[in-house]
Design a protein around this motif. Sequence first.
Motif, mmCIF file in Angstrom:
data_model
loop_
_atom_site.group_PDB
_atom_site.id
_atom_site.type_symbol
_atom_site.label_atom_id
_atom_site.label_comp_id
_atom_site.label_asym_id
_atom_site.label_seq_id
_atom_site.Cartn_x
_atom_site.Cartn_y
_atom_site.Cartn_z
ATOM 1 N N VAL A 10 5.692 19.629 2.469
ATOM 2 C CA VAL A 10 5.194 18.322 2.913
ATOM 3 C C VAL A 10 6.422 17.436 3.124
ATOM 4 C CG1 VAL A 10 3.750 16.352 2.333
ATOM 5 C CG2 VAL A 10 3.090 18.649 1.589
ATOM 6 N N LYS B 50 4.063 8.795 -0.191
ATOM 7 C CA LYS B 50 4.344 9.158 1.205
ATOM 8 C C LYS B 50 5.309 8.142 1.798
ATOM 9 C CE LYS B 50 2.264 10.943 5.272
ATOM 10 N NZ LYS B 50 1.230 10.811 6.224
ATOM 11 N N TRP C 107 9.033 15.329 -2.800
ATOM 12 C CA TRP C 107 8.741 16.752 -2.854
ATOM 13 C C TRP C 107 9.655 17.580 -1.947
ATOM 14 C CZ3 TRP C 107 2.762 16.218 -1.814
ATOM 15 C CH2 TRP C 107 2.164 15.618 -2.920
ATOM 16 N N PHE D 259 7.034 14.587 4.602
ATOM 17 C CA PHE D 259 7.040 13.128 4.568
ATOM 18 C C PHE D 259 6.693 12.557 3.198
ATOM 19 C CE2 PHE D 259 8.377 12.474 8.723
ATOM 20 C CZ PHE D 259 7.772 13.405 9.550
ATOM 21 N N VAL D 260 6.737 13.391 2.185
ATOM 22 C CA VAL D 260 6.775 12.908 0.808
ATOM 23 C C VAL D 260 8.146 13.336 0.307
ATOM 24 C CG1 VAL D 260 5.755 13.025 -1.495
ATOM 25 C CG2 VAL D 260 4.286 13.128 0.511
ATOM 26 N N ARG E 168 0.834 -1.206 0.000
ATOM 27 C CA ARG E 168 0.000 0.000 0.000
ATOM 28 C C ARG E 168 0.860 1.243 0.000
ATOM 29 N NH1 ARG E 168 -3.755 1.139 4.491
ATOM 30 N NH2 ARG E 168 -2.264 -0.017 5.706
ATOM 31 N N TYR E 169 2.012 1.151 0.678
ATOM 32 C CA TYR E 169 2.813 2.340 0.847
ATOM 33 C C TYR E 169 3.738 2.612 -0.327
ATOM 34 C CZ TYR E 169 0.808 3.396 5.262
ATOM 35 O OH TYR E 169 -0.081 3.755 6.231
ATOM 36 N N GLN F 265 0.363 9.229 -3.199
ATOM 37 C CA GLN F 265 -0.621 9.858 -2.312
ATOM 38 C C GLN F 265 -1.862 10.242 -3.107
ATOM 39 O OE1 GLN F 265 -1.571 13.313 -2.358
ATOM 40 N NE2 GLN F 265 -0.460 13.584 -4.255
ATOM 41 N N LYS F 266 -2.983 10.287 -2.387
ATOM 42 C CA LYS F 266 -4.227 10.651 -3.061
ATOM 43 C C LYS F 266 -4.867 11.878 -2.441
ATOM 44 C CE LYS F 266 -5.490 6.081 -4.587
ATOM 45 N NZ LYS F 266 -5.931 4.810 -4.124
ATOM 46 N N GLU F 267 -4.224 12.461 -1.451
ATOM 47 C CA GLU F 267 -4.835 13.591 -0.762
ATOM 48 C C GLU F 267 -4.868 14.832 -1.647
ATOM 49 O OE1 GLU F 267 -2.850 11.374 0.933
ATOM 50 O OE2 GLU F 267 -4.661 10.621 1.898
ATOM 51 N N TRP F 268 -3.776 15.069 -2.360
ATOM 52 C CA TRP F 268 -3.748 16.214 -3.272
ATOM 53 C C TRP F 268 -3.904 15.703 -4.688
ATOM 54 C CZ3 TRP F 268 0.777 19.816 -1.296
ATOM 55 C CH2 TRP F 268 0.350 20.430 -0.109
#
Lengths: 331, 176
Positions: free
Chosen positions: A153, A303, A159, A155-156, A9-10, A14-17
């Motif tokens: 951010v 992430k 970025w 913990f990505v 999964r990790y 990311q899907k938040e943005w």
Amino acid sequence: MANPVINSRYFKPQKEWGWQVAVDLYLAGMGSGALVIGLLVDWLGYSPYSSRTILLWGPVLVAFGALFLISKLGIRRRFLNTVMNPKTSWLSRGFYILSVCIIFGAVILAISLLPLLGVDIGSWSLFVRALDMVVFIFALAAAVYTGILVRSVRFVSFWHTYLLPVLFTVSALTTGAMATVMATYTYDLLVFNEAYSSNMRNVLMNITQGLILIEAIVLALYLYTRYMAEEGQSRNSVLLLISGRLWFVFWLGIVASGFALPLVLAIIYSRFSENPILLFAIGALVLASRLLLRLAIIYAGIKDQTPWHKFVELQYYLKFPDAGPVPLRNG
Amino acid sequence: MAEKVLAIDAEKCDGCRKCETACSVFHTGADNPGRSRIRILTWDNIGLHVPVTCQSCDKPFCTEVCPAKACHRDLKTNKVLIDKNKCIGCKTCILACPFGVPLFDKVEHVTVKCDFCDGEPQCVACCEPRAIEYLDEEFVGMNRRRGVFQKFLADYAAGQQPVFSYPEIGAEVGEI
């Protein structure tokens, strides 16, 4: 044999943005870049004062981009709550930076329309120049801010580098310069005024070519440093871009359409100056590819693993030292 | 009064997920683990389950990035909480949290996280193996240390060489 402790999964981005954030970054960058370039063109005497409006439309784009960001919020009517934490939140600081850029930019845009209505603004020149300076500073800040917001951010890892604001700033100036060339050409084409000299556009095209080259170098440096970074999932993000699910976006949409082809066409354009087909082809390629660049960077952000995942993996490799290094995945 | 924290012992968790059920029922009125403020990370291949919930970090990144100050530290309880009435749903805290704790509630359109159920955590109440406990912070880890020491004494009394082990993956990393 599949590694039993790697939680796949990790390795997913990311899907938040989502795309709305990427579009906002793009429009804010292009708008602020156009404003910076437009003001510089005006200050260097390349524009007739009566036609300054065409150089100052950047705030409209920045405002339009902000609408995309607001549309992404869970509760849109509360977007003004964003002002509450400028002390530590980059999202909050950006609200102020973009607001000043939009509001003051709109003021100088409105003032530039007054001569068309027959109003003499000659006596306002000092006031207007002071406003220009404020808008220039905040437009540049807005261009840099788009990269700083994403970089904040931590913990990505893909970025979290200072090269990202540099990349986004150069990209903003590239799109701003290209958009300014296209806007002034279109204005002259439609109004038959030849208000903007072709000499100015040739200078801007040369500047755009230079910016494209600089941007290519910064992008290469950014991807290289993120690939070589040992922390987090930044290497997997780079692999996702260059050989994973997003490879066609990167190689066709960004590298080929955003750097290689425009540079080749620009060399041809220098021999056939003011050719509209070439000009708009270069413009379309440059502008579209920069949107894809931001989409790619947002969608490739993976992430970092949580401390729990790292702990379990560490214990697994204590038991099975022959299992080797953590296998890389590209989503 | 000593501050209380949620102490999680992953070795005891059997993955029953009653904590997720209790949490979602308490907060939303329905059994919906997708809206639970506590989540169980699972490694099926090795039978490991780890409950994950808010740690109320000393330096909470979520409060740092929240533009609306919805994410804040409550002065009375010293817990990090999210005020749903201020949250704008930007999801920046979800990206900022190193533990991946906050989640975006798609029904309320705001970000939520563990709020410790006003001092009586429901997940603690329903956890039979006592993998989650609500303890005074100075006693966190005490149970584990007591268990390890008691095993050491038992092995020593039986004349066996005491061994420290990590039963969740069967690794034995030391002998004395």
